[in-house]
Write an enzyme that holds these catalytic residues in place. Structure first.
Site, PDB file in Angstrom:
ATOM      1  N   SER A 106       0.857  -1.186   0.000  1.00 29.61           N
ATOM      2  CA  SER A 106       0.000   0.000   0.000  1.00 29.61           C
ATOM      3  C   SER A 106       0.896   1.239   0.000  1.00 29.61           C
ATOM      4  CB  SER A 106      -0.937  -0.051   1.208  1.00 29.61           C
ATOM      5  OG  SER A 106      -1.995   0.881   1.050  1.00 29.61           O
ATOM      6  N   GLU A 197      -2.184  -2.966  -7.271  1.00 26.44           N
ATOM      7  CA  GLU A 197      -3.336  -3.184  -6.398  1.00 26.44           C
ATOM      8  C   GLU A 197      -3.732  -1.815  -5.882  1.00 26.44           C
ATOM      9  OE1 GLU A 197      -3.750  -2.953  -2.720  1.00 26.44           O
ATOM     10  OE2 GLU A 197      -1.897  -1.789  -2.705  1.00 26.44           O
ATOM     11  N   HIS A 265      -5.389  -5.380  -0.354  1.00 29.15           N
ATOM     12  CA  HIS A 265      -6.151  -4.980   0.824  1.00 29.15           C
ATOM     13  C   HIS A 265      -7.284  -5.939   1.180  1.00 29.15           C
ATOM     14  CE1 HIS A 265      -4.008  -1.224  -0.057  1.00 29.15           C
ATOM     15  NE2 HIS A 265      -4.262  -0.864   1.186  1.00 29.15           N
TER      16      HIS A 265
END
Lengths: 294, 294
Positions: A106, A197, A265
């Protein structure tokens, strides 16, 4: 385009924990820490509990903690407490005497990309606050990866564009990748298998970030794409899905694309080594890891 | 850093209307159109009513409408129906035989920046769907600007960093500026007074976009900053405001910064000429326009 081998852990090794991005939930953090402490000698930076707005403390204190770990010649591996936002604010201040392995995903992609720009491998995998709730096989695989072993292939859910490709796995979070375009922390993606992602990005934002990468020429030479989870990326009431949009966007590259990898996630965030060579078989929905950290 | 003079309107002139970005509310559009039709011969591109997901039709049809206007040697000024998202998807396909004046804001910043990269002026001002609900003085000022007149100074609400600066006014929507970093459509900001506004961006996103510009070196040489509205940019329950954050971020440049200009997504969106020379007096909260379109 070969990436350096990096420090690996052994059971009992020291493992540094820092919070270069956002503040975190203490209970989730302790749970994840317990998982790591069962195998390694975990050392949490004292700064890691701080909070300043959406950051885990001031830039100075977050940078100090990370830099101290980077400067510690006996500490080879550093894992992030959590993502959020903030790691890119530290990039200009970091100095490197030697390579250290960084672990997270992330917002930690800011570090991964800076590592990739230096041709260093790193681990795209669970942050500490995630580790307490990940399935046992993710924890086991995380240990394997951190200890330098080559791990089993991952399977994707959907072939977007069939075909095979081989290259270094690079990328991470799409938002961070787009946010480092045009900076010296952006690695070349030429010859690479691009991992993406994201979370909480509306479809038009995904479109905008992809279009940004394209207009900047950043996608030139990409040999394959693997898409992890795009969590909470749907537009309410829309007649299309973010998966559809991503298929269309990535489809224009004319390279093999595999979607639905258990990375990101979602409930399962399987670790992979960025900078390591992979073989992507999009036709058979398979991502094979040809190298580990070491 | 001097920008070309651009075509201007006279009462009765032809004015092209296109929708290069998102779909729009027909009622608001008709209201704005009526305002323009009271003074100019308004020609709405037939493609302008189309809708495809979050776009006002396919890339092909949006680009065709815009290109047709750009190719029309008798049509000097083109106004956007609405912002939203999508103009940057057209940038690579556009060709230019001659300079045309483009009018709009928000997502239309993609065009403004491409114009600025060519050293062409353009009008940062109301889109058609906004014009029906703007106060009379905004409409009057928009006509003045479109007709090439130098307009009265604008007043800001808050001095962030006192001082004076002079340069070409460049920029527009922060999200679009950040989304074109590293592309050939990003103008140099050196010597410029940077205008920024945005809507619906959480504080950490504003931070991320600003940090992106900074890490890319895009802010080097900026001589002053003027901040328009940052509408719906607050974090619920936060102990800080986006205005505070923007003050801190822009404050690091060490140049005059004036906030709270009536420009952007609020009830008042005063037009300004991008690429025209301005004198910023942040101490006295004043932005003086030294040049018009022509």
């Amino acid at each position: 385009m070969s990436f350096s081998a990096m420090p690996v852990l052994s059971p009992g090794s020291r493992l540094g924990v820092v919070a270069p991005s956002g503040p975190f939930d203490r209970e989730r953090f302790e749970k994840g820490l317990a998982v790591l402490a069962g195998r390694y000698r975990v050392e949490v930076a004292p700064e890691a509990g701080e909070t300043f707005r959406y950051l885990a403390g001031s830039d100075e204190s977050r940078a100090r903690a990370l830099q101290r770990c980077l400067d510690d010649a006996e500490l080879g591996t550093i894992i992030a407490a959590r993502g959020g936002y903030g790691a890119m604010r530290l990039l200009e201040s970091l100095t490197f005497k030697r390579a250290a392995t960084v672990v997270g995903f992330s917002d930690i992609t800011a570090l991964h990309l800076a590592w990739q720009a230096r041709r260093w491998r790193s681990v795209h995998g669970p942050v500490v606050t995630q580790l307490g709730t990940q399935p046992a096989d993710v924890v086991a695989r995380t240990f394997e990866v951190l200890e330098g072993r080559r791990v089993a292939p991952l399977m994707g859910a959907d072939t977007v564009t069939p075909g095979q490709a081989e290259g270094a796995l690079v990328g991470g979070n799409l938002s961070l990748l787009a946010s480092l375009v045009g900076t010296r922390f952006m690695p070349s993606l030429s010859g690479a298998v691009l991992l993406l992602e994201d979370v909480g990005e509306r479809p038009y934002r995904i479109d905008r970030m992809w279009t940004h990468l394209k207009l900047a020429g950043a996608l030139e030479g990409v040999v394959g794409v693997v898409l992890g989870e795009f969590t909470d990326c749907e537009e309410k009431g829309a007649s299309f899905t973010s998966a559809q949009l991503l298929s269309e966007l990535t489809g224009t590259l004319g390279v093999p694309v595999l979607a639905g990898l258990p990375i990101g996630h979602g409930a399962v965030n399987q670790p992979v080594v960025l900078g390591a060579r992979v073989r992507l078989d999009a036709s058979n929905k398979r991502l094979e890891c040809l190298e580990g950290l070491a």
